[in-house]
Scaffold this motif. Sequence first.
Motif, PDB file in Angstrom:
ATOM      1  N   ILE A 132       4.172 -25.085  38.622  1.00 12.31           N
ATOM      2  CA  ILE A 132       3.156 -24.693  39.604  1.00 12.31           C
ATOM      3  C   ILE A 132       2.038 -25.736  39.664  1.00 12.31           C
ATOM      4  O   ILE A 132       1.407 -25.947  40.705  1.00 12.31           O
ATOM      5  CB  ILE A 132       2.579 -23.298  39.247  1.00 12.31           C
ATOM      6  N   ILE A 133       1.820 -26.419  38.539  1.00 16.53           N
ATOM      7  CA  ILE A 133       0.768 -27.451  38.478  1.00 16.53           C
ATOM      8  C   ILE A 133       1.112 -28.606  39.416  1.00 16.53           C
ATOM      9  O   ILE A 133       0.259 -29.080  40.176  1.00 16.53           O
ATOM     10  CB  ILE A 133       0.601 -27.953  37.031  1.00 16.53           C
ATOM     11  N   ALA A 134       2.378 -29.027  39.363  1.00 15.69           N
ATOM     12  CA  ALA A 134       2.800 -30.114  40.245  1.00 15.69           C
ATOM     13  C   ALA A 134       2.872 -29.652  41.697  1.00 15.69           C
ATOM     14  O   ALA A 134       2.585 -30.422  42.624  1.00 15.69           O
ATOM     15  CB  ALA A 134       4.153 -30.654  39.791  1.00 15.69           C
ATOM     16  N   THR A 135       3.240 -28.395  41.893  1.00 16.91           N
ATOM     17  CA  THR A 135       3.350 -27.864  43.255  1.00 16.91           C
ATOM     18  C   THR A 135       2.005 -27.869  43.974  1.00 16.91           C
ATOM     19  O   THR A 135       1.929 -28.107  45.180  1.00 16.91           O
ATOM     20  CB  THR A 135       3.903 -26.424  43.215  1.00 16.91           C
ATOM     21  N   ILE A 160      -2.946 -33.719  36.804  1.00 20.54           N
ATOM     22  CA  ILE A 160      -1.591 -33.173  36.666  1.00 20.54           C
ATOM     23  C   ILE A 160      -1.025 -33.400  35.261  1.00 20.54           C
ATOM     24  O   ILE A 160      -0.580 -32.440  34.615  1.00 20.54           O
ATOM     25  CB  ILE A 160      -0.660 -33.751  37.756  1.00 20.54           C
ATOM     26  N   PRO A 161      -1.035 -34.632  34.706  1.00 23.12           N
ATOM     27  CA  PRO A 161      -0.515 -34.798  33.333  1.00 23.12           C
ATOM     28  C   PRO A 161      -1.299 -33.997  32.298  1.00 23.12           C
ATOM     29  O   PRO A 161      -0.702 -33.365  31.413  1.00 23.12           O
ATOM     30  CB  PRO A 161      -0.656 -36.305  33.086  1.00 23.12           C
ATOM     31  N   LEU A 162      -2.642 -34.016  32.381  1.00 20.56           N
ATOM     32  CA  LEU A 162      -3.452 -33.281  31.403  1.00 20.56           C
ATOM     33  C   LEU A 162      -3.186 -31.787  31.474  1.00 20.56           C
ATOM     34  O   LEU A 162      -3.070 -31.110  30.443  1.00 20.56           O
ATOM     35  CB  LEU A 162      -4.947 -33.555  31.646  1.00 20.56           C
ATOM     36  N   ALA A 163      -3.097 -31.253  32.692  1.00 17.35           N
ATOM     37  CA  ALA A 163      -2.888 -29.813  32.850  1.00 17.35           C
ATOM     38  C   ALA A 163      -1.511 -29.387  32.358  1.00 17.35           C
ATOM     39  O   ALA A 163      -1.357 -28.329  31.733  1.00 17.35           O
ATOM     40  CB  ALA A 163      -3.073 -29.423  34.316  1.00 17.35           C
ATOM     41  N   GLY A 221       4.553 -29.725  46.839  1.00 12.37           N
ATOM     42  CA  GLY A 221       5.975 -29.395  46.878  1.00 12.37           C
ATOM     43  C   GLY A 221       6.735 -29.619  45.597  1.00 12.37           C
ATOM     44  O   GLY A 221       7.890 -29.253  45.484  1.00 12.37           O
ATOM     45  N   SER A 222       6.122 -30.262  44.602  1.00 10.87           N
ATOM     46  CA  SER A 222       6.730 -30.369  43.286  1.00 10.87           C
ATOM     47  C   SER A 222       8.121 -31.005  43.343  1.00 10.87           C
ATOM     48  O   SER A 222       8.294 -32.066  43.921  1.00 10.87           O
ATOM     49  CB  SER A 222       6.776 -28.976  42.654  1.00 10.87           C
ATOM     50  N   ALA A 223       9.121 -30.355  42.708  1.00 10.35           N
ATOM     51  CA  ALA A 223      10.464 -30.932  42.602  1.00 10.35           C
ATOM     52  C   ALA A 223      11.072 -31.211  43.967  1.00 10.35           C
ATOM     53  O   ALA A 223      11.856 -32.156  44.122  1.00 10.35           O
ATOM     54  CB  ALA A 223      11.364 -30.004  41.804  1.00 10.35           C
ATOM     55  N   TYR A 224      10.729 -30.395  44.970  1.00  5.51           N
ATOM     56  CA  TYR A 224      11.230 -30.662  46.328  1.00  5.51           C
ATOM     57  C   TYR A 224      10.782 -32.042  46.791  1.00  5.51           C
ATOM     58  O   TYR A 224      11.581 -32.845  47.279  1.00  5.51           O
ATOM     59  CB  TYR A 224      10.728 -29.586  47.306  1.00  5.51           C
ATOM     60  N   ARG A 254       3.582 -23.092  49.526  1.00  6.64           N
ATOM     61  CA  ARG A 254       3.374 -24.537  49.484  1.00  6.64           C
ATOM     62  C   ARG A 254       4.691 -25.304  49.586  1.00  6.64           C
ATOM     63  O   ARG A 254       4.744 -26.383  50.169  1.00  6.64           O
ATOM     64  CB  ARG A 254       2.608 -24.902  48.198  1.00  6.64           C
ATOM     65  N   ILE A 255       5.751 -24.743  49.018  1.00  6.99           N
ATOM     66  CA  ILE A 255       7.071 -25.364  49.160  1.00  6.99           C
ATOM     67  C   ILE A 255       7.510 -25.309  50.631  1.00  6.99           C
ATOM     68  O   ILE A 255       7.958 -26.305  51.207  1.00  6.99           O
ATOM     69  CB  ILE A 255       8.113 -24.637  48.281  1.00  6.99           C
TER      70      ILE A 255
END
Length: 325
Positions: A223-226, A238-241, A73-76, A312-313
């Motif tokens: 999109i990586i975090a999502t 996640i950080p590397l990507a 969900g990333s920022a959500y 995914r959101i």
Amino acid sequence: MRETVRKCLTTLDLTSLGVGSCVGTGMYLVAGMVARKIAGPGVVISFIIAAVASIFSGACYAEFGVRVPHTTGSAYMYSYVTVGELIAFVIGWNMVLEYLIGTAACACALSACLDSLANDAISGALRNALGNVIGTDQPPDIVAFVITLLMTLLMAAGVKKSLVFNNVLNAVNLAVWVFVMTAGLFYVDSRNWSEHKGFLPYGWSGVLTGAATCFYAFIGFDIIATTGEESNNPKKSIPLAIVGSLAIILVAYVTSSLMLTLVVPYDQVDKDSALVEMWSYVGANKCKYVVAVGALAGLSVSMFGSMFPMPRIVYAMAQDGLIFK
């Protein structure tokens, strides 16, 4: 209790998703528009400034990705964890709207690109069959509608299968970028940077205004975090990507805009299809069709990047009970 998703994405998969969701838009759409109307050859600096701002944003995403690794969900989701349901509900729907607009823009750009390659035959046939949309001089964009349906079917095939599509198009895009950088060297004219108002025809104000527009071309790495919950090792991946994809995107944007403004005077850049029409300017029409393939691949993978996080959101919001399960 939250259901879990299958963990099947590597760091390379996440990086490929991040690169694909951004590169097509910046290389084939934003670079020409900013060079022609806003910053001139200074678009190179505009991209660098926008990249610095994106790196700060990316660092925040990377930090949240490490602290809240087992969520989608990333920022959500980050808003949900830190400030509560109301703000998360608003941000969640804002993200869906962002991805919807991005999907629509890419679908229309793909349709326009195909129509251009067919010498406007597609739009002419649709106009004759259906007429124009009320209040416009354009026919209904049936091609964009069909492209969106096909992309939806691809999403439904599953994460791993759709990632193969993403990786293949990224490879095509990379090959075309190498072609542009190599073939463009034969047509470079340094006078485009030294004459006709020089490197900064619109001054530093134009560069900074252009940076605000160029920042749009970096939106998408989230999109990586999502999709982080589907990563095998989210705390590392996640950080590397995020850092890796931003570095690749910056190199692609800066080098392509550099080549564009060295080959074509900034005031003659085609604002709608700059890298493709660059070859028409120098009379290399065969090269034009090679780059058109890259434009189609780049816009397709950018559209994929806009559609991929959307369910995914919604899934994350449903899991939390903010919409019906």
